[in-house]
Design a protein around this motif. Sequence first.
Motif, PDB file in Angstrom:
ATOM      1  N   ILE A 140      46.724  51.240  41.449  1.00  0.00           N
ATOM      2  CA  ILE A 140      45.337  50.901  41.797  1.00  0.00           C
ATOM      3  C   ILE A 140      45.166  49.386  41.775  1.00  0.00           C
ATOM      4  O   ILE A 140      45.766  48.694  40.953  1.00  0.00           O
ATOM      5  CB  ILE A 140      44.361  51.568  40.797  1.00  0.00           C
ATOM      6  CG1 ILE A 140      44.369  53.088  40.997  1.00  0.00           C
ATOM      7  CG2 ILE A 140      42.957  51.016  40.931  1.00  0.00           C
ATOM      8  CD1 ILE A 140      43.561  53.849  39.983  1.00  0.00           C
ATOM      9  N   TRP A 141      44.346  48.873  42.666  1.00  0.00           N
ATOM     10  CA  TRP A 141      44.030  47.445  42.712  1.00  0.00           C
ATOM     11  C   TRP A 141      42.650  47.246  42.094  1.00  0.00           C
ATOM     12  O   TRP A 141      41.652  47.762  42.599  1.00  0.00           O
ATOM     13  CB  TRP A 141      44.047  46.927  44.153  1.00  0.00           C
ATOM     14  CG  TRP A 141      45.332  47.219  44.873  1.00  0.00           C
ATOM     15  CD1 TRP A 141      46.503  47.651  44.324  1.00  0.00           C
ATOM     16  CD2 TRP A 141      45.567  47.116  46.275  1.00  0.00           C
ATOM     17  NE1 TRP A 141      47.465  47.828  45.291  1.00  0.00           N
ATOM     18  CE2 TRP A 141      46.924  47.508  46.498  1.00  0.00           C
ATOM     19  CE3 TRP A 141      44.786  46.728  47.368  1.00  0.00           C
ATOM     20  CZ2 TRP A 141      47.489  47.521  47.766  1.00  0.00           C
ATOM     21  CZ3 TRP A 141      45.347  46.747  48.632  1.00  0.00           C
ATOM     22  CH2 TRP A 141      46.682  47.132  48.831  1.00  0.00           C
ATOM     23  N   TYR A 142      42.606  46.483  41.011  1.00  0.00           N
ATOM     24  CA  TYR A 142      41.343  46.309  40.283  1.00  0.00           C
ATOM     25  C   TYR A 142      40.427  45.366  41.056  1.00  0.00           C
ATOM     26  O   TYR A 142      40.871  44.329  41.553  1.00  0.00           O
ATOM     27  CB  TYR A 142      41.634  45.743  38.892  1.00  0.00           C
ATOM     28  CG  TYR A 142      40.697  46.237  37.818  1.00  0.00           C
ATOM     29  CD1 TYR A 142      40.728  47.564  37.408  1.00  0.00           C
ATOM     30  CD2 TYR A 142      39.790  45.379  37.218  1.00  0.00           C
ATOM     31  CE1 TYR A 142      39.883  48.024  36.419  1.00  0.00           C
ATOM     32  CE2 TYR A 142      38.938  45.824  36.227  1.00  0.00           C
ATOM     33  CZ  TYR A 142      38.987  47.148  35.824  1.00  0.00           C
ATOM     34  OH  TYR A 142      38.136  47.605  34.854  1.00  0.00           O
ATOM     35  N   LEU A 218      26.025  29.564  35.658  1.00  0.00           N
ATOM     36  CA  LEU A 218      27.017  28.497  35.535  1.00  0.00           C
ATOM     37  C   LEU A 218      28.367  28.941  36.069  1.00  0.00           C
ATOM     38  O   LEU A 218      29.162  28.124  36.537  1.00  0.00           O
ATOM     39  CB  LEU A 218      27.140  28.059  34.071  1.00  0.00           C
ATOM     40  CG  LEU A 218      25.959  27.232  33.543  1.00  0.00           C
ATOM     41  CD1 LEU A 218      26.057  27.085  32.029  1.00  0.00           C
ATOM     42  CD2 LEU A 218      25.928  25.864  34.210  1.00  0.00           C
ATOM     43  N   ARG A 219      28.643  30.245  36.006  1.00  0.00           N
ATOM     44  CA  ARG A 219      29.881  30.767  36.586  1.00  0.00           C
ATOM     45  C   ARG A 219      29.897  30.562  38.097  1.00  0.00           C
ATOM     46  O   ARG A 219      30.930  30.260  38.694  1.00  0.00           O
ATOM     47  CB  ARG A 219      30.031  32.257  36.241  1.00  0.00           C
ATOM     48  CG  ARG A 219      31.052  33.030  37.083  1.00  0.00           C
ATOM     49  CD  ARG A 219      32.448  32.468  36.916  1.00  0.00           C
ATOM     50  NE  ARG A 219      33.397  33.137  37.781  1.00  0.00           N
ATOM     51  CZ  ARG A 219      33.652  32.789  39.042  1.00  0.00           C
ATOM     52  NH1 ARG A 219      32.967  31.796  39.602  1.00  0.00           N
ATOM     53  NH2 ARG A 219      34.554  33.431  39.744  1.00  0.00           N
ATOM     54  N   GLY A 220      28.737  30.712  38.744  1.00  0.00           N
ATOM     55  CA  GLY A 220      28.653  30.572  40.189  1.00  0.00           C
ATOM     56  C   GLY A 220      29.116  31.828  40.902  1.00  0.00           C
ATOM     57  O   GLY A 220      29.532  32.816  40.290  1.00  0.00           O
ATOM     58  N   ALA A 221      29.048  31.794  42.213  1.00  0.00           N
ATOM     59  CA  ALA A 221      29.445  32.946  43.019  1.00  0.00           C
ATOM     60  C   ALA A 221      30.963  33.092  43.039  1.00  0.00           C
ATOM     61  O   ALA A 221      31.701  32.111  42.938  1.00  0.00           O
ATOM     62  CB  ALA A 221      28.915  32.784  44.443  1.00  0.00           C
ATOM     63  N   LEU A 222      31.436  34.313  43.188  1.00  0.00           N
ATOM     64  CA  LEU A 222      32.867  34.544  43.293  1.00  0.00           C
ATOM     65  C   LEU A 222      33.389  33.986  44.620  1.00  0.00           C
ATOM     66  O   LEU A 222      32.760  34.177  45.661  1.00  0.00           O
ATOM     67  CB  LEU A 222      33.180  36.045  43.237  1.00  0.00           C
ATOM     68  CG  LEU A 222      33.012  36.759  41.900  1.00  0.00           C
ATOM     69  CD1 LEU A 222      33.350  38.236  42.064  1.00  0.00           C
ATOM     70  CD2 LEU A 222      33.890  36.138  40.838  1.00  0.00           C
ATOM     71  N   PRO A 223      34.533  33.317  44.602  1.00  0.00           N
ATOM     72  CA  PRO A 223      35.102  32.745  45.837  1.00  0.00           C
ATOM     73  C   PRO A 223      35.870  33.799  46.635  1.00  0.00           C
ATOM     74  O   PRO A 223      37.055  33.639  46.934  1.00  0.00           O
ATOM     75  CB  PRO A 223      36.025  31.646  45.295  1.00  0.00           C
ATOM     76  CG  PRO A 223      36.507  32.193  43.989  1.00  0.00           C
ATOM     77  CD  PRO A 223      35.343  32.967  43.415  1.00  0.00           C
ATOM     78  N   GLU A 229      36.858  41.690  49.498  1.00  0.00           N
ATOM     79  CA  GLU A 229      36.341  42.689  48.569  1.00  0.00           C
ATOM     80  C   GLU A 229      36.598  44.094  49.092  1.00  0.00           C
ATOM     81  O   GLU A 229      37.020  44.985  48.353  1.00  0.00           O
ATOM     82  CB  GLU A 229      34.839  42.474  48.351  1.00  0.00           C
ATOM     83  CG  GLU A 229      34.506  41.252  47.515  1.00  0.00           C
ATOM     84  CD  GLU A 229      33.017  41.110  47.277  1.00  0.00           C
ATOM     85  OE1 GLU A 229      32.232  41.687  48.070  1.00  0.00           O
ATOM     86  OE2 GLU A 229      32.638  40.441  46.307  1.00  0.00           O
ATOM     87  N   ALA A 230      36.349  44.310  50.379  1.00  0.00           N
ATOM     88  CA  ALA A 230      36.527  45.640  50.961  1.00  0.00           C
ATOM     89  C   ALA A 230      37.984  46.070  50.934  1.00  0.00           C
ATOM     90  O   ALA A 230      38.301  47.261  50.773  1.00  0.00           O
ATOM     91  CB  ALA A 230      36.003  45.658  52.395  1.00  0.00           C
ATOM     92  N   ALA A 231      38.895  45.099  51.075  1.00  0.00           N
ATOM     93  CA  ALA A 231      40.326  45.414  51.136  1.00  0.00           C
ATOM     94  C   ALA A 231      40.873  45.901  49.799  1.00  0.00           C
ATOM     95  O   ALA A 231      41.989  46.451  49.752  1.00  0.00           O
ATOM     96  CB  ALA A 231      41.112  44.188  51.596  1.00  0.00           C
ATOM     97  N   VAL A 232      40.125  45.735  48.730  1.00  0.00           N
ATOM     98  CA  VAL A 232      40.584  46.194  47.414  1.00  0.00           C
ATOM     99  C   VAL A 232      40.900  47.687  47.438  1.00  0.00           C
ATOM    100  O   VAL A 232      41.831  48.153  46.774  1.00  0.00           O
ATOM    101  CB  VAL A 232      39.522  45.869  46.344  1.00  0.00           C
ATOM    102  CG1 VAL A 232      39.810  46.615  45.048  1.00  0.00           C
ATOM    103  CG2 VAL A 232      39.480  44.373  46.074  1.00  0.00           C
ATOM    104  N   ASN A 233      40.127  48.444  48.208  1.00  0.00           N
ATOM    105  CA  ASN A 233      40.323  49.892  48.238  1.00  0.00           C
ATOM    106  C   ASN A 233      41.463  50.339  49.137  1.00  0.00           C
ATOM    107  O   ASN A 233      41.719  51.543  49.269  1.00  0.00           O
ATOM    108  CB  ASN A 233      39.030  50.593  48.661  1.00  0.00           C
ATOM    109  CG  ASN A 233      37.965  50.513  47.579  1.00  0.00           C
ATOM    110  OD1 ASN A 233      38.284  50.329  46.407  1.00  0.00           O
ATOM    111  ND2 ASN A 233      36.711  50.635  47.964  1.00  0.00           N
TER     112      ASN A 233
END
Length: 259
Positions: A140-142, A218-223, A229-233
């Motif tokens: 699985i890809w987290y 402060l973390r900001g948006a994920l790069p 993101e969709a390709a994770v599945n």
Amino acid sequence: MSPHIRTERHGDIAVVVFDRREKRNAFNLAMWETLAATMDALSADGTLRCVVLRGAGAEAFSAGADISAFEDERGTREKEDHYGEVCHRGMQSIRACIHPTVAMIQGVCIGGGAGIATMCDFRVGGEGLRFGITARNLGIWYPYAEMDPVVQICGTAVAAEIFIEGRIFSGAEAYQKGLLSRVVADDRVEDEAMALARRIAEGAPLSARFHKRALTLLRGALPVTAEQEAAVNDFVLTEDFQNAFRAFLAKRKPVFQAR
């Protein structure tokens, strides 16, 4: 709503309990849906000061996703996309909660269980706990958004131990790696976690909410792009996942072929 998730109220502290002891509090799809709904409702309750998350009993916080439910709930790209979205909402509902959150970790805290714990602001665990994310064992890809808090908590070196090496940490090791806010004797976990929640509740709630929100900003948006993101599945399309899933059900060790 799943009957396996309930909420207890202790004054201005809410305790969310995962109660599926026969499965070591492992999550099925209905539980992820209920977790999101529960956390959203608690976040909207201005009378609260802190939310504690725990597993029923002392054997497990949560063993993560219920692999035995994969045949019905997962296994195809369409099902995986739906499951992934529901799981994502459940996980992120903890991170998005306006109130400080505390994970009370006893026993097994594996896979999605460890994911839930890392979404919390504080983690109190026992010396005898087992903490790890074992996605690699099934091919699985987290997801990026669920990996992010792990990296923020303990850095990329320890995250590599978790996701690539598949390390399972004891309580002492998890504390040393920064994964636990504090570690105590197993029979003191509940007392310590609730004492922490009470200390949080004694502070100014608007201050706590501001600082929690500020740490996220402060973390900001994920790069990461939407396509990434969709390709994770895509893992569900691999032979490795399908073979590992069948091997798990047959109680044998999978053989990965990188296909």
